[in-house]
Design a protein around this motif. Structure first.
Motif, PDB file in Angstrom:
ATOM      1  N   LEU A 271       0.699  -1.266   0.046  1.00 24.92           N
ATOM      2  CA  LEU A 271       0.078  -0.119  -0.016  1.00 24.92           C
ATOM      3  C   LEU A 271       0.775   1.119   0.018  1.00 24.92           C
ATOM      4  O   LEU A 271       1.959   1.143   0.666  1.00 24.92           O
ATOM      5  N   TRP A 272       0.245   2.264  -0.543  1.00 28.62           N
ATOM      6  CA  TRP A 272       0.867   3.718  -0.581  1.00 28.62           C
ATOM      7  C   TRP A 272       0.825   4.391   0.987  1.00 28.62           C
ATOM      8  O   TRP A 272      -0.381   3.879   1.508  1.00 28.62           O
ATOM      9  N   PHE A 273       1.807   4.574   1.466  1.00 26.10           N
ATOM     10  CA  PHE A 273       1.965   5.055   2.855  1.00 26.10           C
ATOM     11  C   PHE A 273       1.967   6.541   3.031  1.00 26.10           C
ATOM     12  O   PHE A 273       2.965   7.098   2.518  1.00 26.10           O
ATOM     13  N   HIS A 274       0.818   7.153   3.485  1.00 27.68           N
ATOM     14  CA  HIS A 274       0.955   8.778   3.416  1.00 27.68           C
ATOM     15  C   HIS A 274       0.707   9.287   4.783  1.00 27.68           C
ATOM     16  O   HIS A 274       0.162   8.720   5.821  1.00 27.68           O
ATOM     17  N   VAL A 275       1.777  10.253   5.108  1.00 27.28           N
ATOM     18  CA  VAL A 275       1.867  10.853   6.557  1.00 27.28           C
ATOM     19  C   VAL A 275       1.061  12.280   6.583  1.00 27.28           C
ATOM     20  O   VAL A 275       1.659  13.151   5.778  1.00 27.28           O
ATOM     21  N   ASP A 276       0.029  12.153   7.299  1.00 25.47           N
ATOM     22  CA  ASP A 276      -0.501  13.807   7.404  1.00 25.47           C
ATOM     23  C   ASP A 276       0.096  14.458   8.502  1.00 25.47           C
ATOM     24  O   ASP A 276      -0.520  14.436   9.764  1.00 25.47           O
ATOM     25  N   GLY A 277       1.433  15.056   8.271  1.00 26.18           N
ATOM     26  CA  GLY A 277       1.928  15.747   9.279  1.00 26.18           C
ATOM     27  C   GLY A 277       1.691  17.232   9.232  1.00 26.18           C
ATOM     28  O   GLY A 277       2.598  17.993   9.681  1.00 26.18           O
ATOM     29  N   ALA A 278       0.436  17.689   8.842  1.00 25.07           N
ATOM     30  CA  ALA A 278       0.151  19.156   8.550  1.00 25.07           C
ATOM     31  C   ALA A 278       0.654  19.904   9.852  1.00 25.07           C
ATOM     32  O   ALA A 278       1.108  20.903   9.887  1.00 25.07           O
ATOM     33  N   HIS A 279      -0.051  19.546  11.167  1.00 22.10           N
ATOM     34  CA  HIS A 279       0.198  20.179  12.216  1.00 22.10           C
ATOM     35  C   HIS A 279       1.526  19.713  13.143  1.00 22.10           C
ATOM     36  O   HIS A 279       2.296  20.337  13.350  1.00 22.10           O
ATOM     37  N   GLY A 280       1.554  18.282  13.342  1.00 27.84           N
ATOM     38  CA  GLY A 280       2.628  17.866  14.087  1.00 27.84           C
ATOM     39  C   GLY A 280       3.992  17.346  13.528  1.00 27.84           C
ATOM     40  O   GLY A 280       4.831  17.103  14.185  1.00 27.84           O
ATOM     41  N   GLY A 281       3.878  17.454  12.163  1.00 27.70           N
ATOM     42  CA  GLY A 281       5.242  17.182  11.273  1.00 27.70           C
ATOM     43  C   GLY A 281       6.565  17.893  11.798  1.00 27.70           C
ATOM     44  O   GLY A 281       7.510  17.690  11.608  1.00 27.70           O
ATOM     45  N   ALA A 282       6.092  19.468  12.340  1.00 24.58           N
ATOM     46  CA  ALA A 282       7.333  20.178  12.716  1.00 24.58           C
ATOM     47  C   ALA A 282       7.967  19.510  13.836  1.00 24.58           C
ATOM     48  O   ALA A 282       9.084  20.254  14.255  1.00 24.58           O
ATOM     49  N   ALA A 283       7.475  18.599  14.670  1.00 22.55           N
ATOM     50  CA  ALA A 283       8.053  17.930  15.661  1.00 22.55           C
ATOM     51  C   ALA A 283       9.562  17.305  15.327  1.00 22.55           C
ATOM     52  O   ALA A 283      10.592  17.008  16.045  1.00 22.55           O
ATOM     53  N   ILE A 284       9.593  17.298  13.998  1.00 24.70           N
ATOM     54  CA  ILE A 284      10.903  16.794  13.228  1.00 24.70           C
ATOM     55  C   ILE A 284      12.178  17.585  13.691  1.00 24.70           C
ATOM     56  O   ILE A 284      13.223  17.211  13.501  1.00 24.70           O
ATOM     57  N   PHE A 285      11.695  18.991  13.998  1.00 22.84           N
ATOM     58  CA  PHE A 285      12.906  19.862  14.248  1.00 22.84           C
ATOM     59  C   PHE A 285      13.325  19.725  15.747  1.00 22.84           C
ATOM     60  O   PHE A 285      14.206  20.360  16.137  1.00 22.84           O
ATOM     61  N   SER A 286      12.491  19.002  16.359  1.00 18.72           N
ATOM     62  CA  SER A 286      12.866  18.836  18.006  1.00 18.72           C
ATOM     63  C   SER A 286      13.464  17.692  18.411  1.00 18.72           C
ATOM     64  O   SER A 286      13.149  16.605  18.027  1.00 18.72           O
ATOM     65  N   GLU A 287      14.806  17.599  18.823  1.00 16.97           N
ATOM     66  CA  GLU A 287      15.373  16.579  19.577  1.00 16.97           C
ATOM     67  C   GLU A 287      14.503  15.678  20.511  1.00 16.97           C
ATOM     68  O   GLU A 287      14.657  14.663  20.392  1.00 16.97           O
TER      69      GLU A 287
END
Length: 487
Positions: A271-287
């Motif tokens: 299956l195609w795996f899609h992540v809706d990180g619209a709001h919480g995707g910015a957590a990628i900047f936080s250690e």
């Protein structure tokens, strides 16, 4: 200075008035000072009013009367009315929707974007913007753990971002299964997913009831324990599942789905795996919080709204694909007046991959903030607001009058005032509280329904909001509750 064309523009023409640069300079300085005062007051004054609520009818009546008046003597007469009659997101009491107080520098880049007005669909009209877009989306792709072949672009909002990615997933599936029954196409997604996922199916002409909505667990994350069962049932019903969508995070409660488990499930079933990180995707900047996005590196696509946790003006959303070829699947059109070849790999013609042709140069906001403050500013924003949410939740747990819906996983906290009175309906009481707090105007919060019950909902979007402010809010809620009839 006044720019005049003597042949076509007489001295007193409206065009000449509109382009008086001296007047423009004065207006710009005055407006900038007013905005600066608003920002400063939002930082320093905890009692500053956030919203002066009026009914829709009253607002319409005011602006209808305004529109019928003679033109104002100066721009600020109109500006002051607009500001006073709008929600002020720079107030510390702004706890409403997932829209941020904009970084001051991005107020300036918004003005520059309006001045340039460069659409980015074709290279010549988006030379700077397309180059910036490639650099920023490339950085994001690497942060999310994608390889060198990853590719992305920016579109106007999470709804368009999700639509673009899921349409690519549809094209990817149909290419491999050309005989599939189109009206039986389906995806799997949490019941807590954003409504844009369902709208995507409506736009694509597929019955929305085909969507397999996976029940949530007690933390309002997708219950991954029942994925196999639901997949098998859908297959027996004739549905052709082509994708699974993970929330990072959900809108109502800010809950993260188990993306790593979803990635494994998607891989097992092709299956195609899609992540809706619209709001919480910015957590990628936080250690501290990037671990919540573990599994995204295995996704085919992910979106991230710049106009949420990254404090950019609306609307601006990154759509990142695991490979460049996947990013080309959504659209393939012939438009000789725009570009000569639709097949060639031309990243600098963004119109080949997005819905928009005259796309605004919104990438300027994030590129500028990154150049001035580094990526670290986004990590600081996430850490501060997610941390404040945890502290607020701890306070609610300790207070006998409040009920916490679920421990926060992001900067969204849902709670309600508790009542044991047999004659008081808890939903009606909390609606009353929300109306009172909104009418007072110092704080602006919203509501949601969870498991059928009415909850107050706060999105902690302002990095200058403090725990002292939130304690003041709780005191106001308690006062409003105790004045409720029958209390």
């Amino acid at each position: 200075m006044i720019f005049l064309c003597k042949k076509h523009c007489p001295m007193e023409s409206r065009i000449s008035q509109a382009f008086q640069t001296g007047t423009f300079s004065e207006q710009a300085i005055t407006l900038a000072k007013r905005i600066s005062r608003e920002i400063e007051r939002g930082i320093s004054d905890p009692g500053a009013r956030t919203i002066a609520y009026e009914s829709p009818e009253a607002q319409l009546r005011f602006w209808e009367e305004d529109s019928g008046k003679t033109p104002p003597e100066d721009l600020m007469t109109l500006v002051n009315n607009i500001i006073e009659r709008s929600v002020n997101l720079h107030r510390r009491g702004y706890l409403g929707h997932q829209v941020p107080p904009v970084l001051p520098v991005n107020i300036l880049t918004a003005a520059l974007m309006a001045f340039l007005n460069n659409g980015m669909g074709v290279y010549e009209m988006g030379m700077t913007g397309n180059a910036m877009e490639k650099i920023v989306t490339g950085k994001l792709a690497r942060r999310f753990g994608f390889g060198n072949d990853a590719s992305g672009f920016v579109t106007s909002g999470g709804t368009l971002g999700n639509l673009t990615a899921i349409m690519a997933a549809r094209a990817w599936f149909l290419k491999a299964h050309p005989d599939a029954d189109y009206q039986q196409l389906s995806i799997m997604v949490s019941e807590q997913a954003h409504y844009s996922i369902e709208r995507t199916f409506i736009v694509m002409g597929i019955p929305a009831e085909n969507i397999v909505k996976v029940p949530a667990d007690d933390r309002f994350s997708m219950n991954t324990d029942i994925l196999e069962e639901l997949h098998s049932r859908a297959s027996r019903e004739g549905k052709e599942i082509f994708a699974v969508v993970g929330c990072a995070c959900s809108t109502a409660t800010g809950s993260y789905d188990d993306l790593e488990t979803l990635a494994g499930f998607a891989g097992k079933h092709s299956l195609w795996f899609h992540v809706d990180g619209a709001h919480g995707g910015a957590a990628i900047f936080s250690e501290t919080h990037a671990g919540k996005l573990k599994g995204t590196e295995k996704a085919h696509s992910v979106i991230l709204d710049f106009h949420k946790m990254m404090m950019a003006p609306s609307l601006s959303t990154a759509v990142i694909f695991r490979s460049h070829q996947l990013s080309l699947l959504t659209f393939s059109q012939k438009a000789d007046y725009l570009w000569e070849s639709r097949e060639e790999d031309e990243w600098y013609h963004s119109g080949k991959r997005t819905f928009e042709c005259t796309k605004p140069m919104s990438i300027m906001h994030v590129y500028t903030a990154m150049r001035l403050y580094g990526d670290e500013i986004y990590g600081e924003i996430v850490d501060r607001l997610y941390g404040l949410a945890t502290e607020f939740a701890d306070r609610l747990r300790q207070h006998p009058d409040f009920e916490l819906a679920t421990p926060p996983q992001s900067n969204i906290v849902c709670f309600r005032y508790r009542t044991e009175h047999p004659d008081i309906n808890a939903d009606a009481l909390n609606r009353h509280i929300l109306d009172v707090i909104t009418a007072e105007g110092i704080f602006y919060l919203v509501s949601t329904r969870l498991n059928g019950s009415f909850y107050l909902r706060t999105s902690l979007m302002n990095p200058f909001t403090t725990m002292e402010d939130l304690n003041t809010l709780l005191s106001g809620i308690t006062t409003a509750a105790r004045k409720y009839p029958g209390s």
